[in-house]
Design an enzyme around this catalytic site. Structure first.
Site, mmCIF file in Angstrom:
data_model
loop_
_atom_site.group_PDB
_atom_site.id
_atom_site.type_symbol
_atom_site.label_atom_id
_atom_site.label_comp_id
_atom_site.label_asym_id
_atom_site.label_seq_id
_atom_site.Cartn_x
_atom_site.Cartn_y
_atom_site.Cartn_z
ATOM 1 C CB ALA B 91 -0.902 0.012 1.235
ATOM 2 C CG ASP B 92 0.609 4.083 -3.268
ATOM 3 O OD1 ASP B 92 0.888 4.231 -4.483
ATOM 4 O OD2 ASP B 92 -0.571 4.102 -2.845
ATOM 5 C CB SER B 93 0.538 8.001 0.606
ATOM 6 O OG SER B 93 0.935 8.429 -0.680
#
Lengths: 327, 135
Positions: B91-93
């Site tokens: 998961a990125d931001s």
């Protein structure tokens, strides 16, 4: 393209153990203990310059090379890389650490060229910084950097003195949620209006991604953590003037007095036709009447310790927002 | 695609059952909670400072896991548990904000940015949800 193999021998650098940089397999398979090719130094950016370095993970295929990169990292960073689930995530995490270490080492700030010896720390808000050894009156120059990566691109921006934030994203990234619902929840009213006014859903999606990367770049440049600047407390304004090829970009905070918002300038680039790269920089000087000098950008695609390619001014790096001169 | 020459999986627990409605048995091989198995009954666990509080219901954890898997396009049988870190799953931001938005919708809550930033694992998300739902 101006391609500069990073293994050209110059007097202080020893001859490369790899006669052909592309055929690492034949050489490395004989001698796993051979170190990576010595890094070629690069000149620090001047006060007005921004350096952008990037790696395309799909172009780094050599398992032995990736092992060498792993050896550059301290144990804590290796553990961090291995904590990611799956090869692809681990690879981009590894390339991010490798890119930042090798790039900063090549500037030879402390006279060394050893990516292993660099230490990093986080400021009180969590922003990564280099921890320079302070010995015998050594005053480290104010090198600033910021990294961003997706599974398909790893990028690092470097300046002298200007705070910098960068964010990269695939152009075709889709949100799972409806864009306008997402924007209403997290962006400002002006930004929602801006998106709402775009009738084509594909263009709207791309505009959303551009806004997202610009907002991320701003918060990362500030370096105070996301909770200090929630996305709905500042607006990114994109001005499209008919006469200009690319638009002007500015940030406006809802509580202006504290943050002098013309302290920040932005660049939005399209990289390789596939990615958006947003750069936010602290403005150093103005050209009178508050007008900013364009951002002077040098962009290089790299495979650490193997090759660099200067790509500024080519169609690999297209300015689509902000005032940028490419060198 | 090149692979790293060391073990690539370092998650501390493995799930032996993919059917989320059944009791799940976790194998812990590193520092973790003293609870050795999970059940449908909320369990007590010790936190720092010897505060005793209720861990989130399994049902809540399961819903969070479902939202995370959907956001990150993970296969249904991917091993995702309370200890799973969003970042480690990829998961990125933007994903994290979308996950929080999904949780807000699923549980009818509002998560402030300050709280959202401190959620890094499935368990932390589930615990925060329960606190907000109680209000």
């Amino acid at each position: 393209h101006r391609r500069l193999p990073a293994v050209i021998p110059t007097p202080p650098v020893s001859a490369s153990p790899f006669p052909n940089p592309k055929s690492q397999y034949c050489c490395l398979s004989r001698n796993f203990s051979a170190a990576l090719t010595p890094l070629l130094p690069v000149q620090l950016p001047s006060r007005m310059e921004t350096h952008l370095w990037y790696v395309v993970p799909d172009e780094v295929k050599s398992a032995p090379l990736l092992s060498k990169y792993m050896e550059l990292l301290p144990q804590s960073e290796r553990d961090h890389v291995l904590g990611f689930r799956g090869d692809q995530l681990q690879k981009s995490a590894l390339l991010a650490r490798t890119l930042v270490r090798t790039t900063i080492a090549r500037y030879q700030v402390d006279g060394h060229l050893d990516p292993r010896s660099l230490r990093f720390k986080r400021n009180i808000h969590g922003k990564p910084e280099v921890e320079w050894e302070t010995k015998d009156g050594f005053c480290p120059p104010p090198l600033q950097f910021n990294i961003s990566h997706t599974s398909s691109l790893v990028a690092c921006g470097v300046t002298m003195n200007s705070l910098i934030g960068i964010d990269v994203e695939e152009k075709r990234r889709r949100t799972k949620n409806n864009i306008l619902a997402f924007a209403k929840r997290y962006f400002t009213a002006h930004e929602v209006e801006h998106l709402n006014a775009i009738p084509d859903s594909e263009l709207q999606q791309q505009e959303f991604i551009k806004l997202w990367t610009l907002k991320e770049a701003y918060v990362k440049a500030l370096g105070k953590g996301f909770s200090s600047s929630p996305f709905n407390t500042f607006t990114i304004r994109v001005n499209t003037a008919a006469q200009q090829a690319s638009s002007g970009i500015a940030v406006e905070t809802l509580d202006s007095p504290q943050n002098l918002t013309n302290n920040w300038q932005f660049a939005l680039l399209e990289l390789m036709g596939s990615h958006y790269v947003a750069i936010c920089l602290e403005r150093q000087e103005t050209g009178g009447a508050g007008k900013a000098f364009p951002i002077k950008l040098t962009a290089r695609k790299t495979i650490p310790s193997v090759e660099d390619e200067l790509v500024s001014g080519t169609n690999a790096v297209v300015t689509i927002g902000g005032s940028v001169t490419q060198f | 695609m090149a692979s790293i020459t060391r073990a690539s999986v370092s998650m501390p627990s493995l799930s032996t059952s993919v059917n989320q409605s059944q009791r799940r048995i976790s194998v812990m091989n590193s520092v973790s909670f003293p609870v050795s198995g999970r059940s449908m009954i909320p369990s007590l666990r010790l936190q720092r400072g010897l505060q005793v509080c209720c861990a989130a219901k399994q049902e809540t954890v399961d819903k969070v896991v479902a939202i995370v898997k959907k956001q990150l396009a993970l296969p249904a049988d991917a091993a995702v548990t309370g200890e799973s870190k969003f970042a480690a799953l990829g998961a990125d931001s933007l994903d994290t904000v979308e996950i929080v938005m999904g949780l807000e919708e699923e549980f009818d809550i509002t998560v402030e940015e300050e709280s959202a930033q401190s959620i890094t694992t499935v368990q932390e998300a589930a615990d925060m949800i329960e606190k907000l739902v109680e209000k």
